[in-house]
Enzyme design. Sequence first.
Site, PDB file in Angstrom:
ATOM      1  N   CYS A  69       6.765 -21.334  -7.846  1.00 22.62           N
ATOM      2  CA  CYS A  69       7.832 -21.466  -6.844  1.00 22.62           C
ATOM      3  C   CYS A  69       8.160 -20.098  -6.208  1.00 22.62           C
ATOM      4  O   CYS A  69       7.372 -19.596  -5.431  1.00 22.62           O
ATOM      5  CB  CYS A  69       9.060 -22.147  -7.444  1.00 22.62           C
ATOM      6  SG  CYS A  69      10.187 -22.798  -6.173  1.00 22.62           S
ATOM      7  N   HIS A  91       6.971 -27.046  -9.964  1.00 18.07           N
ATOM      8  CA  HIS A  91       7.517 -26.544 -11.226  1.00 18.07           C
ATOM      9  C   HIS A  91       6.925 -27.294 -12.426  1.00 18.07           C
ATOM     10  O   HIS A  91       7.486 -28.316 -12.844  1.00 18.07           O
ATOM     11  CB  HIS A  91       9.038 -26.733 -11.252  1.00 18.07           C
ATOM     12  CG  HIS A  91       9.798 -25.734 -10.443  1.00 18.07           C
ATOM     13  ND1 HIS A  91      10.163 -24.495 -10.945  1.00 18.07           N
ATOM     14  CD2 HIS A  91      10.273 -25.791  -9.179  1.00 18.07           C
ATOM     15  CE1 HIS A  91      10.843 -23.833 -10.011  1.00 18.07           C
ATOM     16  NE2 HIS A  91      10.916 -24.592  -8.933  1.00 18.07           N
ATOM     17  N   GLU A  95       7.152 -26.525 -15.403  1.00 22.96           N
ATOM     18  CA  GLU A  95       8.078 -26.371 -16.543  1.00 22.96           C
ATOM     19  C   GLU A  95       9.293 -27.289 -16.458  1.00 22.96           C
ATOM     20  O   GLU A  95      10.010 -27.463 -17.449  1.00 22.96           O
ATOM     21  CB  GLU A  95       8.519 -24.902 -16.661  1.00 22.96           C
ATOM     22  CG  GLU A  95       9.664 -24.461 -15.761  1.00 22.96           C
ATOM     23  CD  GLU A  95       9.309 -24.218 -14.297  1.00 22.96           C
ATOM     24  OE1 GLU A  95      10.149 -23.650 -13.581  1.00 22.96           O
ATOM     25  OE2 GLU A  95       8.188 -24.617 -13.864  1.00 22.96           O
TER      26      GLU A  95
END
Length: 237
Positions: free
Chosen positions: A98, A185, A187
């Site tokens: 990002c 993302h 994560e």
Amino acid sequence: MSLRICILETDVLRPELVEQYQGYGRMFEQLFARQPIAAEFSVYNVMNGQYPPDDLQFDAYLVTGSKADSFGNDPWIQTLKAFLLDRYQRGDKLLGVCFGHQLLALLLGGKAERATQGWGVGVHDYQVPGRAPWMSPEVQELSLLISHQDQVTALPENATVIASSPFCQFAAFHIGDQVLCFQGHPEFMHDYSRALLDLRQQSLGPVVYDAAIDSLGREHHGTTVAEWMMRFVAHNR
């Protein structure tokens, strides 16, 4: 032997989310624990001026997401850019997600800016036009949780696109065996995305918010991308 990864944390979570999620460094540690390649992590919050000591050696440096703009002039961003350029010139492997994806693109000759498309949120799908030896397991289409209003609009000249969509043309790229970046993302968890969406509901507006909430019913390839990252770091090590 475990890979050694330095996580450069470029944000502090909103106060109401800290207790449950701690920070992006912790989210990445939990993500990488779910993929098969052994790795150990050291987290430094560069927004707060924390950096690894010069004598510590790492196999790669990962730059996380952030509320900040990658093209911003904040002093901590300028310090981070100088640090990353030095690591790049030394031949170290760099990973970006990002904000990190945008910052590394900018730093290495590309362009990042506020996207005319507006906010990208929820689960988003990408075509995977290229193949590399570290892109295992193989997928035909990549789905990731996203939360961004900025995009890379021009790539560094030596970069190769590995994920793209009509909404986000340069959603992932690599530069040889040295740089690997994703706009999405890996994560993120669905509940964290939901919490962010609820906090931003007013600014997103009902159409974007509702579509994003609907998309959270789908799975995403976060663990796949985590494995790609670790295979990338291990490749030609």
